[in-house]
Design a protein around this motif. Structure first.
Motif, mmCIF file in Angstrom:
data_model
loop_
_atom_site.group_PDB
_atom_site.id
_atom_site.type_symbol
_atom_site.label_atom_id
_atom_site.label_comp_id
_atom_site.label_asym_id
_atom_site.label_seq_id
_atom_site.Cartn_x
_atom_site.Cartn_y
_atom_site.Cartn_z
ATOM 1 N N ILE A 11 0.852 -1.029 0.012
ATOM 2 C CA ILE A 11 -0.015 -0.030 0.064
ATOM 3 C C ILE A 11 0.848 1.224 0.070
ATOM 4 N N THR A 12 0.424 2.075 -0.798
ATOM 5 C CA THR A 12 1.287 3.424 -0.938
ATOM 6 C C THR A 12 0.278 4.731 -0.660
ATOM 7 N N GLU A 13 0.998 5.833 -0.607
ATOM 8 C CA GLU A 13 0.149 6.851 -0.162
ATOM 9 C C GLU A 13 -0.875 7.249 -1.407
ATOM 10 N N ALA A 14 -0.610 6.537 -2.313
ATOM 11 C CA ALA A 14 -1.789 6.918 -3.314
ATOM 12 C C ALA A 14 -3.158 6.137 -3.092
ATOM 13 N N GLU A 15 -2.988 4.912 -2.512
ATOM 14 C CA GLU A 15 -4.042 4.046 -2.195
ATOM 15 C C GLU A 15 -4.702 4.945 -0.937
ATOM 16 N N ILE A 16 -4.075 5.345 0.080
ATOM 17 C CA ILE A 16 -4.290 5.912 1.253
ATOM 18 C C ILE A 16 -5.214 7.255 0.809
ATOM 19 N N GLU A 17 -5.022 8.133 -0.006
ATOM 20 C CA GLU A 17 -5.187 9.129 -0.445
ATOM 21 C C GLU A 17 -6.668 8.908 -1.418
ATOM 22 N N ALA A 18 -6.657 7.684 -2.100
ATOM 23 C CA ALA A 18 -7.817 7.338 -2.751
ATOM 24 C C ALA A 18 -9.267 6.999 -1.693
ATOM 25 N N VAL A 19 -8.639 6.199 -0.645
ATOM 26 C CA VAL A 19 -9.514 6.046 0.341
ATOM 27 C C VAL A 19 -10.067 7.312 1.091
ATOM 28 N N ALA A 20 -9.271 8.015 1.332
ATOM 29 C CA ALA A 20 -9.537 9.162 1.866
ATOM 30 C C ALA A 20 -10.571 10.076 0.979
ATOM 31 N N GLU A 21 -10.557 10.254 -0.290
ATOM 32 C CA GLU A 21 -11.198 10.786 -1.376
ATOM 33 C C GLU A 21 -12.612 10.126 -1.200
ATOM 34 N N ALA A 22 -12.448 8.933 -1.039
ATOM 35 C CA ALA A 22 -14.053 7.923 -0.999
ATOM 36 C C ALA A 22 -14.559 8.317 0.265
ATOM 37 N N MET A 23 -13.901 8.427 1.303
ATOM 38 C CA MET A 23 -14.475 8.684 2.613
ATOM 39 C C MET A 23 -15.162 10.335 2.633
ATOM 40 N N ARG A 24 -14.496 11.092 1.894
ATOM 41 C CA ARG A 24 -14.830 12.642 1.693
ATOM 42 C C ARG A 24 -16.450 12.500 0.920
ATOM 43 N N SER A 25 -16.348 11.599 -0.077
ATOM 44 C CA SER A 25 -17.298 11.648 -1.064
ATOM 45 C C SER A 25 -18.759 11.319 -0.695
ATOM 46 N N GLY A 26 -18.730 10.655 0.539
ATOM 47 C CA GLY A 26 -19.933 10.328 0.986
ATOM 48 C C GLY A 26 -20.283 8.686 0.559
ATOM 49 N N TRP A 27 -19.719 8.212 -0.516
ATOM 50 C CA TRP A 27 -19.841 6.948 -0.880
ATOM 51 C C TRP A 27 -18.615 5.914 -0.280
ATOM 52 N N ILE A 28 -19.388 5.307 0.628
ATOM 53 C CA ILE A 28 -18.415 4.304 1.279
ATOM 54 C C ILE A 28 -18.689 2.680 1.097
ATOM 55 N N THR A 29 -20.160 2.647 0.772
ATOM 56 C CA THR A 29 -20.540 1.288 0.484
ATOM 57 C C THR A 29 -20.543 1.217 -1.078
ATOM 58 N N THR A 30 -21.158 0.278 -1.787
ATOM 59 C CA THR A 30 -21.129 -0.075 -3.328
ATOM 60 C C THR A 30 -21.593 1.110 -3.828
ATOM 61 N N GLY A 31 -20.989 1.802 -4.742
ATOM 62 C CA GLY A 31 -21.086 3.037 -5.640
ATOM 63 C C GLY A 31 -20.270 3.161 -6.666
ATOM 64 N N PRO A 32 -20.006 4.428 -7.277
ATOM 65 C CA PRO A 32 -19.426 4.613 -8.573
ATOM 66 C C PRO A 32 -18.066 3.961 -8.598
ATOM 67 N N ARG A 33 -17.282 3.911 -7.387
ATOM 68 C CA ARG A 33 -15.840 3.334 -7.514
ATOM 69 C C ARG A 33 -15.799 1.910 -7.723
ATOM 70 N N THR A 34 -16.953 1.149 -7.209
ATOM 71 C CA THR A 34 -17.156 -0.399 -7.217
ATOM 72 C C THR A 34 -17.462 -0.603 -8.800
ATOM 73 N N LYS A 35 -18.426 0.409 -9.489
ATOM 74 C CA LYS A 35 -18.751 -0.146 -11.002
ATOM 75 C C LYS A 35 -17.525 0.451 -11.723
ATOM 76 N N GLU A 36 -16.774 1.299 -11.294
ATOM 77 C CA GLU A 36 -15.722 1.527 -12.341
ATOM 78 C C GLU A 36 -14.335 0.508 -12.127
ATOM 79 N N LEU A 37 -14.509 -0.143 -10.880
ATOM 80 C CA LEU A 37 -13.436 -1.185 -10.731
ATOM 81 C C LEU A 37 -13.911 -2.435 -11.554
ATOM 82 N N GLU A 38 -15.106 -2.985 -11.365
ATOM 83 C CA GLU A 38 -15.616 -3.881 -12.332
ATOM 84 C C GLU A 38 -15.497 -3.721 -13.720
ATOM 85 N N LYS A 39 -15.464 -2.268 -14.266
ATOM 86 C CA LYS A 39 -15.450 -2.179 -15.709
ATOM 87 C C LYS A 39 -13.767 -2.202 -16.025
#
Length: 409
Positions: free
Chosen positions: A13-41
């Motif tokens: 895990i690098t700072e890039a993953e940590i920042e991405a998690v922080a952005e997800a937390m700030r976004s209000g989407w912490i359960t299945t949402g746009p990032r999960t759909k993007e990962l599937e694609k």
């Protein structure tokens, strides 16, 4: 000799993953949402498959693969005796009967002749396991299941499963690809080698979402991929016909429960990690190969047997490094692992065959019926293999291994 404190399998895990998690937390989407759909694609595009479904584990992915196929009580599923419990427990969860198949004398893959002999009218799926990230011989597996078509009678505990089994017209090949994300065989990526495949993104895997996994499948004539994707969504979210993201659309509060199903969806927090890991993944695979090549050289010099991860026919994901100590028994192997630990190098064993485990012994399995699996197990040692190891760490591990092996002879 100096000692160190090598870690066996930490997440990279690098700072890039940590920042991405922080952005997800700030976004209000912490359960299945746009990032999960993007990962599937991203997963589907990387593998060359039409669809992927992100879930909370590879075990859930394997179980849902079997449920989509309509496999259940009265059906038999063939599983290698030499694997982790998830390969078998998923089949047990759906109510099927597991039949273990011994591995080959000189390979950890299933004994394909024994697999063929085990197929009968009740057999509905075979679960090859890409152990250590090395793809199985899927061409041989398909030759067998096609050759045994005359024994196959489509079943299915669900209407969808009935249609899929009828469309396949043979035993389904349901790969446990937990280790092999990024592996390939004859130009095809793991995930497209079998009818259905399950990947793991657990913390110890090459690519992680902390906890997580994914199901993928090859398109089946007459079966709509969108329908399959929809059913995976239903199975993973209580049978609810809308996920949280769909319910955010104006006036879309209402939903239906199609069936009382399960809860095994991936969160956007996990997907945020996975998206960064996808960006980094080619370099992670490259680093694993570099380490494996160093281990191979050291083992060859010591006369220690090891798996072959890269050939003209296939490329492994390089998930685990399994070595076998010639002439060693279980006692000697344990001594070697202890001596390595004393030098600060933790080793492991992958795997203790399932017929040796209490849960499976209680089901009537006996390791004496799987002599090749036991022979592989009793002298196997797994060396640390991960992308947090420096070149100096790798050199230290090989030096320790050489010292311990030579002193144990």
């Amino acid at each position: 000799m100096e000692t160190r404190k090598i870690i066996f399998s930490p997440p990279d895990i690098t700072e890039a993953e940590i920042e991405a998690v922080a952005e997800a937390m700030r976004s209000g989407w912490i359960t299945t949402g746009p990032r999960t759909k993007e990962l599937e694609k991203r997963i589907a595009a990387y593998l060359g498959s039409n669809k992927a479904v992100a879930l909370n584990s590879a075990t859930a992915a394997e179980e849902l693969n079997l449920r989509i196929l309509g496999i259940g009580e009265g059906d038999e599923v063939l599983v290698p005796a030499y694997t982790y419990t998830a390969s078998a427990s998923a089949a047990i969860h759906v109510g099927a009967t597991v039949k273990f198949i011994d591995c080959q004398k000189n390979s950890l893959e299933m004994d394909y002749d024994a697999m063929e002999a085990a197929i009968n009218k009740k057999t509905k799926a075979v679960i090859p396991v890409d152990l250590a990230g090395i793809p199985c011989d899927y061409e041989r597996i398909y030759e067998i299941v096609n050759r045994k078509k005359a024994l196959f009678t489509p079943g299915g505990k669900t209407e969808l499963g009935q249609r899929i089994q009828k469309a396949l017209g043979r035993v389904a090949v349901v790969s446990d690809s937990a280790h092999s994300f990024g592996a390939s065989r004859k130009g095809k990526m793991a995930g497209t080698l079998a009818d259905f495949s399950s990947f793991s993104f657990h913390a110890v895997k090459n690519l992680t979402t902390a906890e997580g996994g994914a199901s993928v499948w090859n398109s089946i004539p007459g079966i709509d991929d969108e329908e399959l994707y929809h059913w995976y969504q239903l199975y993973s979210l209580h049978g609810q016909d809308k996920d949280a993201l769909a319910k955010t659309k104006l006036g879309s509060w209402e939903y239906d429960i199609i069936a009382p199903l399960y809860k095994c969806n991936l969160t956007d927090v996990g997907a945020a990690i996975g998206l960064v890991q996808m960006d980094r993944y080619p370099s992670l695979l490259k680093r694993r190969r570099e380490i494996i090549e160093k281990y191979d050289k050291a083992c060859d010099e010591l006369g220690v047997m090891h798996l072959t991860h890269y050939t003209d026919e296939y490329a492994s994901s390089g998930h685990l490094y399994l070595a076998r100590i010639p002439g060693a028994d279980d006692t000697k192997r344990r001594e070697i692992i202890t001596k390595m630990a004393e030098l600060g190098v933790p080793c492991n064993v992958h795997y203790k065959p399932l017929p040796m485990m209490t849960a499976y012994k209680s089901l009537g399995f006996d390791i004496k019926d799987y002599p090749n699996a036991y022979a592989h197990y009793e002298n196997e040692v797994t060396l640390p293999l991960h992308t947090k190891l420096s070149d100096d760490d790798v050199d230290f591990i090989t030096e320790c291994f050489a010292k311990v092996i030579r002193s144990s002879k």
